[in-house]
Design a protein around this motif. Structure first.
Motif, PDB file in Angstrom:
ATOM      1  N   GLY A  10      19.061  64.060  64.096  1.00 55.64           N
ATOM      2  CA  GLY A  10      18.067  62.954  63.319  1.00 55.64           C
ATOM      3  C   GLY A  10      17.615  62.392  64.293  1.00 55.64           C
ATOM      4  N   SER A  11      17.680  60.398  63.381  1.00 56.86           N
ATOM      5  CA  SER A  11      16.264  59.478  63.567  1.00 56.86           C
ATOM      6  C   SER A  11      17.221  58.905  64.894  1.00 56.86           C
ATOM      7  CB  SER A  11      16.477  58.922  62.615  1.00 56.86           C
ATOM      8  OG  SER A  11      16.989  57.182  62.961  1.00 56.86           O
ATOM      9  N   GLY A  12      18.460  58.829  64.801  1.00 52.99           N
ATOM     10  CA  GLY A  12      19.591  58.727  66.323  1.00 52.99           C
ATOM     11  C   GLY A  12      19.282  56.751  66.228  1.00 52.99           C
ATOM     12  N   SER A  13      19.292  55.675  64.953  1.00 51.98           N
ATOM     13  CA  SER A  13      19.520  54.965  64.748  1.00 51.98           C
ATOM     14  C   SER A  13      21.005  54.057  65.310  1.00 51.98           C
ATOM     15  CB  SER A  13      18.708  54.217  63.878  1.00 51.98           C
ATOM     16  OG  SER A  13      19.712  54.519  63.027  1.00 51.98           O
ATOM     17  N   ASN A  14      21.574  55.128  65.113  1.00 51.72           N
ATOM     18  CA  ASN A  14      23.459  54.851  65.571  1.00 51.72           C
ATOM     19  C   ASN A  14      23.463  54.817  66.930  1.00 51.72           C
ATOM     20  OD1 ASN A  14      25.414  53.771  63.336  1.00 51.72           O
ATOM     21  ND2 ASN A  14      24.135  55.457  62.242  1.00 51.72           N
ATOM     22  N   GLY A  88      24.683  61.289  63.208  1.00 48.48           N
ATOM     23  CA  GLY A  88      24.463  61.516  62.179  1.00 48.48           C
ATOM     24  C   GLY A  88      23.753  62.916  62.672  1.00 48.48           C
ATOM     25  N   ILE A 108      30.455  58.349  62.138  1.00 50.55           N
ATOM     26  CA  ILE A 108      30.232  57.402  61.712  1.00 50.55           C
ATOM     27  C   ILE A 108      29.487  57.541  60.533  1.00 50.55           C
ATOM     28  CG2 ILE A 108      28.056  57.215  62.298  1.00 50.55           C
ATOM     29  CD1 ILE A 108      28.671  54.529  61.696  1.00 50.55           C
ATOM     30  N   HIS A 109      30.784  57.350  58.305  1.00 47.78           N
ATOM     31  CA  HIS A 109      30.172  57.624  57.937  1.00 47.78           C
ATOM     32  C   HIS A 109      29.847  56.445  56.210  1.00 47.78           C
ATOM     33  CE1 HIS A 109      30.006  60.784  54.658  1.00 47.78           C
ATOM     34  NE2 HIS A 109      30.919  59.136  53.677  1.00 47.78           N
ATOM     35  N   PRO A 110      28.139  56.934  55.846  1.00 49.83           N
ATOM     36  CA  PRO A 110      27.931  55.493  55.639  1.00 49.83           C
ATOM     37  C   PRO A 110      28.297  55.507  54.140  1.00 49.83           C
ATOM     38  CG  PRO A 110      26.561  57.339  55.040  1.00 49.83           C
ATOM     39  CD  PRO A 110      27.430  57.843  55.659  1.00 49.83           C
ATOM     40  N   ARG A 122      25.316  57.347  49.138  1.00 49.25           N
ATOM     41  CA  ARG A 122      24.629  56.508  48.693  1.00 49.25           C
ATOM     42  C   ARG A 122      24.388  56.093  47.449  1.00 49.25           C
ATOM     43  NH1 ARG A 122      22.633  56.447  54.730  1.00 49.25           N
ATOM     44  NH2 ARG A 122      22.448  58.600  53.767  1.00 49.25           N
ATOM     45  N   LEU A 171      23.299  50.477  56.886  1.00 48.39           N
ATOM     46  CA  LEU A 171      22.748  50.866  58.077  1.00 48.39           C
ATOM     47  C   LEU A 171      23.038  49.903  59.369  1.00 48.39           C
ATOM     48  CD1 LEU A 171      22.352  53.545  59.399  1.00 48.39           C
ATOM     49  CD2 LEU A 171      19.901  53.323  58.429  1.00 48.39           C
ATOM     50  N   GLU A 174      26.336  49.257  60.897  1.00 52.24           N
ATOM     51  CA  GLU A 174      26.868  50.877  60.997  1.00 52.24           C
ATOM     52  C   GLU A 174      25.962  50.764  62.165  1.00 52.24           C
ATOM     53  OE1 GLU A 174      25.625  54.804  59.947  1.00 52.24           O
ATOM     54  OE2 GLU A 174      25.305  54.101  57.844  1.00 52.24           O
TER      55      GLU A 174
HETATM   56  C1  GRF Z   1      23.837  57.442  59.140  1.00 53.31           C
HETATM   57  O1  GRF Z   1      23.630  57.370  57.532  1.00 53.31           O
HETATM   58  C2  GRF Z   1      25.156  58.478  59.299  1.00 53.31           C
HETATM   59  O2  GRF Z   1      25.995  57.298  58.983  1.00 53.31           O
HETATM   60  C3  GRF Z   1      24.951  59.473  58.931  1.00 53.31           C
HETATM   61  O3  GRF Z   1      24.224  59.690  59.265  1.00 53.31           O
HETATM   62  C4  GRF Z   1      23.128  58.592  58.982  1.00 53.31           C
HETATM   63  C5  GRF Z   1      22.825  58.525  60.425  1.00 53.31           C
HETATM   64  O4  GRF Z   1      21.290  57.856  60.749  1.00 53.31           O
HETATM   65  N1  GRF Z   1      26.450  59.732  59.749  1.00 53.31           N
HETATM   66  P1  GRF Z   1      20.738  57.615  62.255  1.00 53.31           P
HETATM   67  O5  GRF Z   1      20.151  59.263  62.596  1.00 53.31           O
HETATM   68  O6  GRF Z   1      22.459  57.408  63.367  1.00 53.31           O
HETATM   69  O7  GRF Z   1      19.599  56.526  62.524  1.00 53.31           O
END
Ligand code: GRF
Length: 217
Positions: A10-14, A88, A108-110, A122, A171, A174
């Motif tokens: 997905g978005s890849g903010s992590n 993600g 990683i888990h939210p 959430r 986030l 995270e």
């Molecule tokens: C995050 O909330 C993470 O905890 C979960 O998926 C989401 C990924 O977000 N596993 P991002 O793609 O890193 O923005």
């Protein structure tokens, strides 16, 4: 310097927080490859912006899970990764895949595991009325969000929170704890004994405590 393979959907903010940490020396390592099972994931753009190799492996192109996972493992090995970081990545990995990278896959888990594993967590935390939630980085085992816990961060939850408010609050943390967990791995400071992960070289702080709502209201 460890080589990290980051798996995204997905978005890849992590992913961004991991790349940033590598760049500023917060992680003794580099992102060697970013692999997405979703061809138009924004995470891929973030990687390309940093000139990090990207690979798209669309699960729809494979007859079954083990064929997809085999290709995934081959690709990660081609890039000689020391650590696989799921960021993600919306796929469950097979036992065969896990066996290729023993003790070297993180997720990683939210939420504060073992509370609220799985999806939609959430919303579930708000609906349950918990006073705290947060995020967890853990090693991946054969279960869904069940592996040994490396680091957790806690945020307050309020009854009138929207899912978006809680998502953003979690986030932000995270993006701090995932690079930290990876750096502890890179420094060889994580010792896994059964379900427990010991972290070499820090003192306990038994006075640490959070109360929500606070005691002084
Ligand atoms: C995050 O909330 C993470 O905890 C979960 O998926 C989401 C990924 O977000 N596993 P991002 O793609 O890193 O923005």
């Amino acid at each position: 310097m460890i080589r990290i393979g980051v798996l995204v959907s997905g978005s890849g903010s992590n992913l961004q927080s991991i790349m940033d940490a590598c760049e500023r020396g917060g992680i003794d390592g580099q992102v060697a490859v970013v692999i997405s099972n979703v061809p138009d994931a924004y995470a891929l753009e973030r990687a390309r912006d940093r000139s990090i190799p990207t690979v798209v492996l669309s699960h729809n192109d494979y007859p079954d899970r083990s064929a997809f996972d085999r290709e995934l493992a081959i690709t990660l090995k081609e890039y000689r990764v020391d650590l696989v970081a799921l960021a993600g990545f919306m796929r469950v990995l097979s036992d065969e895949f896990l066996g290729e990278f023993p003790g070297r896959i993180m997720n990683i888990h939210p939420a504060l595991l073992p509370s609220f594993p799985g999806l939609g967590v959430r919303r579930k935390a708000i609906e349950h009325g918990v006073r705290f939630s947060g995020c967890t980085v853990h090693f991946v085992d054969a279960g869904v969000d069940t592996g040994p816990i490396i680091i957790q961060a806690v945020v307050p939850v309020y009854p009138d929170d929207t899912e978006e408010e809680l998502r953003d609050r979690i986030l932000a943390l995270e993006h701090k704890i995932y690079p930290k967990a990876i750096q502890l791995f890179a420094q060889g400071r994580l010792i896994v004994t059964g379900r427990k992960v010991y972290v070499r070289g820090f003192d306990k702080d038994a006075a640490q405590c959070l109360v929500n709502p606070p005691l002084d209201i």
